[in-house]
Design a protein around this motif. Structure first.
Motif, PDB file in Angstrom:
ATOM      1  N   MET A  84      59.701  28.429  13.936  1.00 57.06           N
ATOM      2  CA  MET A  84      59.055  29.578  13.278  1.00 57.06           C
ATOM      3  C   MET A  84      58.379  29.118  11.996  1.00 57.06           C
ATOM      4  O   MET A  84      58.919  28.302  11.258  1.00 57.06           O
ATOM      5  N   ALA A  85      57.185  29.644  11.760  1.00 55.04           N
ATOM      6  CA  ALA A  85      56.434  29.271  10.560  1.00 55.04           C
ATOM      7  C   ALA A  85      57.194  29.635   9.297  1.00 55.04           C
ATOM      8  O   ALA A  85      57.869  30.658   9.224  1.00 55.04           O
ATOM      9  N   GLN A  86      57.079  28.763   8.283  1.00 52.65           N
ATOM     10  CA  GLN A  86      57.694  29.003   6.990  1.00 52.65           C
ATOM     11  C   GLN A  86      56.667  29.404   5.938  1.00 52.65           C
ATOM     12  O   GLN A  86      56.984  30.118   4.994  1.00 52.65           O
ATOM     13  N   SER A  87      55.440  28.917   6.098  1.00 47.09           N
ATOM     14  CA  SER A  87      54.417  29.163   5.088  1.00 47.09           C
ATOM     15  C   SER A  87      53.057  29.345   5.743  1.00 47.09           C
ATOM     16  O   SER A  87      52.770  28.773   6.795  1.00 47.09           O
ATOM     17  N   LEU A  88      52.227  30.134   5.089  1.00 43.70           N
ATOM     18  CA  LEU A  88      50.827  30.263   5.470  1.00 43.70           C
ATOM     19  C   LEU A  88      49.983  29.733   4.327  1.00 43.70           C
ATOM     20  O   LEU A  88      50.223  30.066   3.158  1.00 43.70           O
ATOM     21  N   TYR A  89      49.019  28.898   4.660  1.00 40.71           N
ATOM     22  CA  TYR A  89      48.069  28.388   3.670  1.00 40.71           C
ATOM     23  C   TYR A  89      46.754  29.149   3.827  1.00 40.71           C
ATOM     24  O   TYR A  89      46.097  29.056   4.866  1.00 40.71           O
ATOM     25  N   ASN A  90      46.391  29.891   2.800  1.00 46.11           N
ATOM     26  CA  ASN A  90      45.132  30.628   2.765  1.00 46.11           C
ATOM     27  C   ASN A  90      44.135  29.757   2.004  1.00 46.11           C
ATOM     28  O   ASN A  90      44.109  29.741   0.776  1.00 46.11           O
ATOM     29  N   VAL A  91      43.327  29.017   2.740  1.00 43.97           N
ATOM     30  CA  VAL A  91      42.441  28.002   2.159  1.00 43.97           C
ATOM     31  C   VAL A  91      40.999  28.455   2.334  1.00 43.97           C
ATOM     32  O   VAL A  91      40.579  28.804   3.434  1.00 43.97           O
ATOM     33  N   PHE A  92      40.230  28.440   1.241  1.00 43.60           N
ATOM     34  CA  PHE A  92      38.860  28.927   1.353  1.00 43.60           C
ATOM     35  C   PHE A  92      37.938  28.277   0.326  1.00 43.60           C
ATOM     36  O   PHE A  92      38.359  27.790  -0.719  1.00 43.60           O
ATOM     37  N   PHE A  93      36.655  28.284   0.684  1.00 41.15           N
ATOM     38  CA  PHE A  93      35.556  27.901  -0.203  1.00 41.15           C
ATOM     39  C   PHE A  93      34.676  29.127  -0.290  1.00 41.15           C
ATOM     40  O   PHE A  93      34.143  29.588   0.722  1.00 41.15           O
ATOM     41  N   SER A  94      34.530  29.704  -1.485  1.00 41.16           N
ATOM     42  CA  SER A  94      33.885  31.010  -1.587  1.00 41.16           C
ATOM     43  C   SER A  94      33.135  31.159  -2.906  1.00 41.16           C
ATOM     44  O   SER A  94      33.611  31.818  -3.837  1.00 41.16           O
ATOM     45  N   PRO A  95      31.937  30.574  -3.019  1.00 44.77           N
ATOM     46  CA  PRO A  95      31.199  30.618  -4.280  1.00 44.77           C
ATOM     47  C   PRO A  95      30.875  32.018  -4.785  1.00 44.77           C
ATOM     48  O   PRO A  95      30.896  32.261  -5.992  1.00 44.77           O
ATOM     49  N   THR A  96      30.551  32.956  -3.893  1.00 45.30           N
ATOM     50  CA  THR A  96      30.191  34.299  -4.341  1.00 45.30           C
ATOM     51  C   THR A  96      31.266  35.339  -4.060  1.00 45.30           C
ATOM     52  O   THR A  96      31.070  36.524  -4.317  1.00 45.30           O
ATOM     53  N   GLY A  97      32.409  34.921  -3.525  1.00 44.98           N
ATOM     54  CA  GLY A  97      33.534  35.826  -3.324  1.00 44.98           C
ATOM     55  C   GLY A  97      33.569  36.549  -1.998  1.00 44.98           C
ATOM     56  O   GLY A  97      34.580  37.185  -1.672  1.00 44.98           O
ATOM     57  N   THR A  98      32.510  36.474  -1.192  1.00 48.14           N
ATOM     58  CA  THR A  98      32.502  37.204   0.070  1.00 48.14           C
ATOM     59  C   THR A  98      33.474  36.598   1.089  1.00 48.14           C
ATOM     60  O   THR A  98      34.182  37.324   1.783  1.00 48.14           O
ATOM     61  N   THR A  99      33.497  35.279   1.161  1.00 48.20           N
ATOM     62  CA  THR A  99      34.421  34.635   2.100  1.00 48.20           C
ATOM     63  C   THR A  99      35.863  34.945   1.721  1.00 48.20           C
ATOM     64  O   THR A  99      36.691  35.272   2.581  1.00 48.20           O
ATOM     65  N   ARG A 100      36.178  34.865   0.436  1.00 51.38           N
ATOM     66  CA  ARG A 100      37.553  35.145   0.024  1.00 51.38           C
ATOM     67  C   ARG A 100      37.956  36.580   0.355  1.00 51.38           C
ATOM     68  O   ARG A 100      39.098  36.824   0.768  1.00 51.38           O
ATOM     69  N   ALA A 101      37.046  37.526   0.189  1.00 55.33           N
ATOM     70  CA  ALA A 101      37.374  38.918   0.484  1.00 55.33           C
ATOM     71  C   ALA A 101      37.829  39.076   1.930  1.00 55.33           C
ATOM     72  O   ALA A 101      38.768  39.840   2.225  1.00 55.33           O
ATOM     73  N   VAL A 102      37.186  38.343   2.837  1.00 57.03           N
ATOM     74  CA  VAL A 102      37.547  38.423   4.254  1.00 57.03           C
ATOM     75  C   VAL A 102      38.845  37.688   4.541  1.00 57.03           C
ATOM     76  O   VAL A 102      39.773  38.241   5.149  1.00 57.03           O
ATOM     77  N   VAL A 103      38.941  36.433   4.107  1.00 55.25           N
ATOM     78  CA  VAL A 103      40.114  35.636   4.488  1.00 55.25           C
ATOM     79  C   VAL A 103      41.387  36.147   3.831  1.00 55.25           C
ATOM     80  O   VAL A 103      42.476  35.998   4.401  1.00 55.25           O
ATOM     81  N   ASP A 104      41.281  36.765   2.663  1.00 59.05           N
ATOM     82  CA  ASP A 104      42.475  37.348   2.049  1.00 59.05           C
ATOM     83  C   ASP A 104      43.066  38.430   2.950  1.00 59.05           C
ATOM     84  O   ASP A 104      44.290  38.532   3.102  1.00 59.05           O
ATOM     85  N   LYS A 105      42.196  39.249   3.544  1.00 56.78           N
ATOM     86  CA  LYS A 105      42.676  40.298   4.443  1.00 56.78           C
ATOM     87  C   LYS A 105      43.360  39.707   5.668  1.00 56.78           C
ATOM     88  O   LYS A 105      44.419  40.167   6.101  1.00 56.78           O
ATOM     89  N   VAL A 106      42.731  38.666   6.248  1.00 57.02           N
ATOM     90  CA  VAL A 106      43.307  38.021   7.430  1.00 57.02           C
ATOM     91  C   VAL A 106      44.651  37.393   7.084  1.00 57.02           C
ATOM     92  O   VAL A 106      45.666  37.616   7.767  1.00 57.02           O
ATOM     93  N   ALA A 107      44.669  36.605   6.027  1.00 62.79           N
ATOM     94  CA  ALA A 107      45.880  35.868   5.655  1.00 62.79           C
ATOM     95  C   ALA A 107      47.012  36.800   5.239  1.00 62.79           C
ATOM     96  O   ALA A 107      48.180  36.588   5.603  1.00 62.79           O
ATOM     97  N   ASP A 108      46.682  37.819   4.463  1.00 60.40           N
ATOM     98  CA  ASP A 108      47.726  38.749   4.007  1.00 60.40           C
ATOM     99  C   ASP A 108      48.404  39.445   5.189  1.00 60.40           C
ATOM    100  O   ASP A 108      49.628  39.631   5.192  1.00 60.40           O
ATOM    101  N   ALA A 109      47.610  39.832   6.180  1.00 59.89           N
ATOM    102  CA  ALA A 109      48.182  40.524   7.342  1.00 59.89           C
ATOM    103  C   ALA A 109      49.087  39.595   8.142  1.00 59.89           C
ATOM    104  O   ALA A 109      50.185  39.993   8.571  1.00 59.89           O
TER     105      ALA A 109
END
Length: 259
Positions: free
Chosen positions: A1-26
Motif C-alpha cells: 500500500m502506498a505511503q506517500s504521494l508526490y505532487n510534482v509540477f512545473f507551473s510558471p503561471t499557476g495553471t498547471t498547479r491549479a489542476v494537479v493540486d486537485k488531482v493529487a489532493d483527491a
C-alpha cells in the motif's frame, strides 16, 4: 500500500498547479496517504530526486510547450526514482492541442521505472494568447480534475495497475526550434522584483528588470505577474503565433482522461 504521494509540477503561471493540486489532493485523501509537494518551477528548486519507495504515487504536472514536455525539465526527470512507484502524468495545454506531450511523458516516466496507471490532459489559458482558453482552468475543469483524482485512487485501491492507452505519436513531433525572443519592459516598471521571482529560468536582472538574459521560455510568467503591466512581447514571431491561435483555436476543448 502506498505511503506517500508526490505532487510534482512545473507551473510558471499557476495553471498547471491549479489542476494537479486537485488531482493529487483527491488521490491522497482517498488513499489516506501523505501529500508531498515538489515545485520544480524555480531554477533553484530543480533538479530534485522524487519517487521514493515502491508503492508510492507520483502525480507529475507540466505545461505543454509546442506539443512536447518542456525541455527545461529534462534534468529533473533524470533525477526521478520510480522503481515500483505508480505515476500519473498530467499535461496542461492552451486549448490548441497537447499533441505528443502526454505520450512522451508516459515514456519518460516508464524509462525511469515508474508504472503509469493513468494520465490526463487539461486546458489552461494559453500563455502567449490569453484569449485562447481564457479563464481556464475554470470550475468545471477543476471539478473534472478532482473527479479524475478520485477515479485514480479507486483504480489503485482495486490494485489495478494496468497502463492506459494514451493519445500521441511515436516518434514524437519535432520540438520547437530555439528562439531568442525576450520580453520588453515599459517605463511603468517599478522594480518591484515580482517578475524576477516568478521567472522559471532566473534570467531577469534584479537591479534592472528590463535586462533579460538568454534562455527565455516565453512562458509569460513575468507578463502575467506584473502588477503594472510593464512586461510584454511584441516580436514578429510572437505576434504571428498569437494571431494564429486566436484565429483558429477559440472553440472550447475539454479535458481528456486515460484510465
Amino acid at each position: 500500500m502506498a505511503q506517500s504521494l508526490y505532487n510534482v509540477f512545473f507551473s510558471p503561471t499557476g495553471t498547471t498547479r491549479a489542476v494537479v493540486d486537485k488531482v493529487a489532493d483527491a488521490i491522497a485523501a482517498d488513499l489516506d496517504i501523505s501529500n508531498i509537494i515538489v515545485n520544480l518551477t524555480q531554477p533553484t528548486k530543480r533538479p530534485v530526486a522524487v519517487g521514493g519507495e515502491a508503492g508510492n504515487v507520483l502525480v507529475f504536472g507540466f505545461p505543454v510547450y509546442g506539443g512536447r514536455v518542456p525541455a527545461v525539465l529534462a534534468d529533473s526527470i533524470k533525477k526521478f526514482d520510480g522503481e515500483g512507484v505508480y505515476a500519473i502524468p498530467v499535461a496542461v495545454y492552451g486549448n490548441r492541442d497537447y499533441d505528443d506531450a502526454l505520450v512522451e511523458a508516459v515514456d519518460l516516466l516508464t524509462a525511469h521505472g515508474f508504472k503509469v496507471v493513468a494520465a490526463g490532459a487539461f486546458i489552461g489559458e494559453h500563455s502567449m494568447a490569453p484569449r485562447v482558453g481564457e479563464g481556464r482552468p475554470d470550475a468545471a475543469d477543476l471539478a473534472a480534475a478532482e473527479q479524475f483524482g478520485h477515479d485514480v485512487a479507486a483504480k489503485l485501491a482495486q490494485e489495478n495497475y494496468e497502463r492506459p492507452q494514451v493519445k500521441g505519436n511515436r516518434p514524437y513531433m519535432d520540438a520547437m526550434a530555439p528562439r531568442d525572443d525576450r520580453p520588453k519592459t515599459t517605463d511603468a516598471c517599478t522594480v518591484c522584483g515580482i517578475c524576477v521571482k516568478r521567472c522559471p529560468m532566473g534570467i531577469i536582472d534584479a537591479e534592472d528588470p528590463a535586462k533579460i538574459g538568454e534562455g527565455c521560455l516565453q512562458c509569460n510568467a513575468c507578463v502575467k505577474s506584473c502588477p503594472v503591466d510593464a512586461k510584454y512581447f511584441d516580436d514578429e514571431m510572437s505576434l504571428k503565433i498569437k494571431a494564429m491561435l486566436e484565429g483558429n483555436f477559440m472553440a472550447r476543448r475539454e479535458p481528456e482522461l486515460f484510465l
